[in-house]
Design a protein around this motif. Structure first.
Motif, PDB file in Angstrom:
ATOM      1  N   ALA A 187       0.830  -1.207   0.000  1.00  0.00           N
ATOM      2  CA  ALA A 187       0.000   0.000   0.000  1.00  0.00           C
ATOM      3  C   ALA A 187       0.862   1.254   0.000  1.00  0.00           C
ATOM      4  O   ALA A 187       0.520   2.256  -0.648  1.00  0.00           O
ATOM      5  N   MET A 188       1.998   1.210   0.707  1.00  0.00           N
ATOM      6  CA  MET A 188       2.935   2.348   0.680  1.00  0.00           C
ATOM      7  C   MET A 188       3.504   2.542  -0.721  1.00  0.00           C
ATOM      8  O   MET A 188       3.604   3.666  -1.204  1.00  0.00           O
ATOM      9  N   ALA A 189       3.866   1.445  -1.372  1.00  0.00           N
ATOM     10  CA  ALA A 189       4.439   1.524  -2.717  1.00  0.00           C
ATOM     11  C   ALA A 189       3.438   2.075  -3.720  1.00  0.00           C
ATOM     12  O   ALA A 189       3.828   2.762  -4.676  1.00  0.00           O
ATOM     13  N   MET A 190       2.150   1.808  -3.513  1.00  0.00           N
ATOM     14  CA  MET A 190       1.116   2.327  -4.417  1.00  0.00           C
ATOM     15  C   MET A 190       0.696   3.739  -4.039  1.00  0.00           C
ATOM     16  O   MET A 190      -0.113   4.355  -4.732  1.00  0.00           O
ATOM     17  N   GLY A 191       1.200   4.252  -2.920  1.00  0.00           N
ATOM     18  CA  GLY A 191       0.891   5.609  -2.503  1.00  0.00           C
ATOM     19  C   GLY A 191      -0.439   5.767  -1.805  1.00  0.00           C
ATOM     20  O   GLY A 191      -0.933   6.887  -1.665  1.00  0.00           O
ATOM     21  N   ILE A 192      -1.042   4.667  -1.359  1.00  0.00           N
ATOM     22  CA  ILE A 192      -2.342   4.785  -0.694  1.00  0.00           C
ATOM     23  C   ILE A 192      -2.235   4.665   0.832  1.00  0.00           C
ATOM     24  O   ILE A 192      -3.235   4.694   1.536  1.00  0.00           O
ATOM     25  N   SER A 242       0.558   5.769   4.231  1.00  0.00           N
ATOM     26  CA  SER A 242       1.804   6.324   4.748  1.00  0.00           C
ATOM     27  C   SER A 242       1.815   6.106   6.261  1.00  0.00           C
ATOM     28  O   SER A 242       0.843   6.425   6.941  1.00  0.00           O
ATOM     29  N   PRO A 243       2.915   5.575   6.793  1.00  0.00           N
ATOM     30  CA  PRO A 243       2.966   5.346   8.231  1.00  0.00           C
ATOM     31  C   PRO A 243       3.258   6.610   9.048  1.00  0.00           C
ATOM     32  O   PRO A 243       3.301   6.553  10.266  1.00  0.00           O
ATOM     33  N   ALA A 244       3.437   7.740   8.388  1.00  0.00           N
ATOM     34  CA  ALA A 244       3.759   8.989   9.085  1.00  0.00           C
ATOM     35  C   ALA A 244       2.669   9.304  10.098  1.00  0.00           C
ATOM     36  O   ALA A 244       1.491   9.062   9.839  1.00  0.00           O
ATOM     37  N   PRO A 245       2.982   9.772  11.232  1.00  0.00           N
ATOM     38  CA  PRO A 245       4.250  10.258  11.771  1.00  0.00           C
ATOM     39  C   PRO A 245       5.128   9.161  12.382  1.00  0.00           C
ATOM     40  O   PRO A 245       6.130   9.457  13.019  1.00  0.00           O
ATOM     41  N   TYR A 246       4.775   7.913  12.180  1.00  0.00           N
ATOM     42  CA  TYR A 246       5.576   6.818  12.728  1.00  0.00           C
ATOM     43  C   TYR A 246       6.789   6.580  11.833  1.00  0.00           C
ATOM     44  O   TYR A 246       6.787   6.903  10.646  1.00  0.00           O
ATOM     45  N   GLN A 247       7.828   5.981  12.410  1.00  0.00           N
ATOM     46  CA  GLN A 247       9.075   5.790  11.672  1.00  0.00           C
ATOM     47  C   GLN A 247       8.921   4.842  10.497  1.00  0.00           C
ATOM     48  O   GLN A 247       9.486   5.062   9.427  1.00  0.00           O
ATOM     49  N   ASP A 248       8.204   3.748  10.709  1.00  0.00           N
ATOM     50  CA  ASP A 248       8.020   2.751   9.660  1.00  0.00           C
ATOM     51  C   ASP A 248       6.765   1.929   9.949  1.00  0.00           C
ATOM     52  O   ASP A 248       6.039   2.195  10.903  1.00  0.00           O
ATOM     53  N   VAL A 249       6.535   0.932   9.118  1.00  0.00           N
ATOM     54  CA  VAL A 249       5.340   0.106   9.253  1.00  0.00           C
ATOM     55  C   VAL A 249       5.324  -0.637  10.590  1.00  0.00           C
ATOM     56  O   VAL A 249       4.287  -0.750  11.242  1.00  0.00           O
ATOM     57  N   SER A 250       6.463  -1.128  11.012  1.00  0.00           N
ATOM     58  CA  SER A 250       6.541  -1.843  12.284  1.00  0.00           C
ATOM     59  C   SER A 250       6.162  -0.934  13.453  1.00  0.00           C
ATOM     60  O   SER A 250       5.413  -1.341  14.347  1.00  0.00           O
ATOM     61  N   ASP A 251       6.682   0.286  13.446  1.00  0.00           N
ATOM     62  CA  ASP A 251       6.349   1.256  14.485  1.00  0.00           C
ATOM     63  C   ASP A 251       4.852   1.572  14.442  1.00  0.00           C
ATOM     64  O   ASP A 251       4.202   1.687  15.482  1.00  0.00           O
ATOM     65  N   PHE A 252       4.294   1.674  13.238  1.00  0.00           N
ATOM     66  CA  PHE A 252       2.865   1.942  13.055  1.00  0.00           C
ATOM     67  C   PHE A 252       2.012   0.824  13.642  1.00  0.00           C
ATOM     68  O   PHE A 252       1.074   1.074  14.399  1.00  0.00           O
ATOM     69  N   THR A 253       2.340  -0.448  13.316  1.00  0.00           N
ATOM     70  CA  THR A 253       1.530  -1.576  13.796  1.00  0.00           C
ATOM     71  C   THR A 253       1.683  -1.805  15.295  1.00  0.00           C
ATOM     72  O   THR A 253       0.845  -2.451  15.907  1.00  0.00           O
TER      73      THR A 253
END
Length: 164
Positions: A50-55, A57-68
């Motif tokens: 989903a990040m690669a398709m632009g739909i 963004s985990p922001a303001p988290y550092q990355d997907v792991s931080d987001f989850t």
């Protein structure tokens, strides 16, 4: 085979002892770690796609792991998803065959007193009262060699005979 003979054979199977149960628990723990890693990896892969398709963004988290892990909604949802996978693993195997892969290796089976398979409700009671396997520590103290979770779920774990 008559029903009476089948019930006699069912009741004559010996109850499983503590060390055999712990062996199966260790074996199943390794399988669960692999299953949970695959389930988590699927979510992480989908979020990266989903990040690669632009739909996404985990922001303001550092990355997907931080987001989850830290998002106030998705963090608990991800944890619940992982718990559901873990619970489904045991409920599925216990209700379909009476044994997980670790139990099969140690020749154990969960069943009712009459030899029938346990229900989904009984499987959920076993999980809820198992204390991540600590309930097995009561096996040496019970005359019928039942764990705390077996007593609550009205189930028993038996040792199956060796195959011919």
């Amino acid at each position: 085979m008559s029903k009476t003979l089948a019930m006699t054979q069912q009741s004559s199977l010996p109850p499983a002892g503590l060390f055999r149960r712990l062996g199966a628990l260790i074996y199943d723990s390794l399988i669960i770690v692999a299953v949970v890693m695959m389930a988590a990896g699927l979510v992480i892969a989908l979020l990266h796609a989903a990040m690669a398709m632009g739909i996404f963004s985990p922001a303001p988290y550092q990355d997907v792991s931080d987001f989850t892990t830290n998002h106030p909604i998705w963090g608990p949802a991800f944890t619940a998803y992982i718990a559901a996978v873990w619970i489904y693993f045991f409920v599925y195997f216990w209700t379909k065959a009476g044994q997980t892969l670790g139990m099969r290796a140690w020749k154990l089976q969960i069943r009712n007193d009459d030899g029938s398979r346990i229900s989904v409700t009984q499987a959920l009671i076993r999980i809820a009262t198992s204390g991540f396997g600590l309930a097995n520590l009561t096996v040496p103290f019970d005359p019928k060699k039942r764990g705390f979770h077996d007593i609550w779920a009205k189930t028993r774990v038996v040792v199956l005979p060796k195959a011919n």
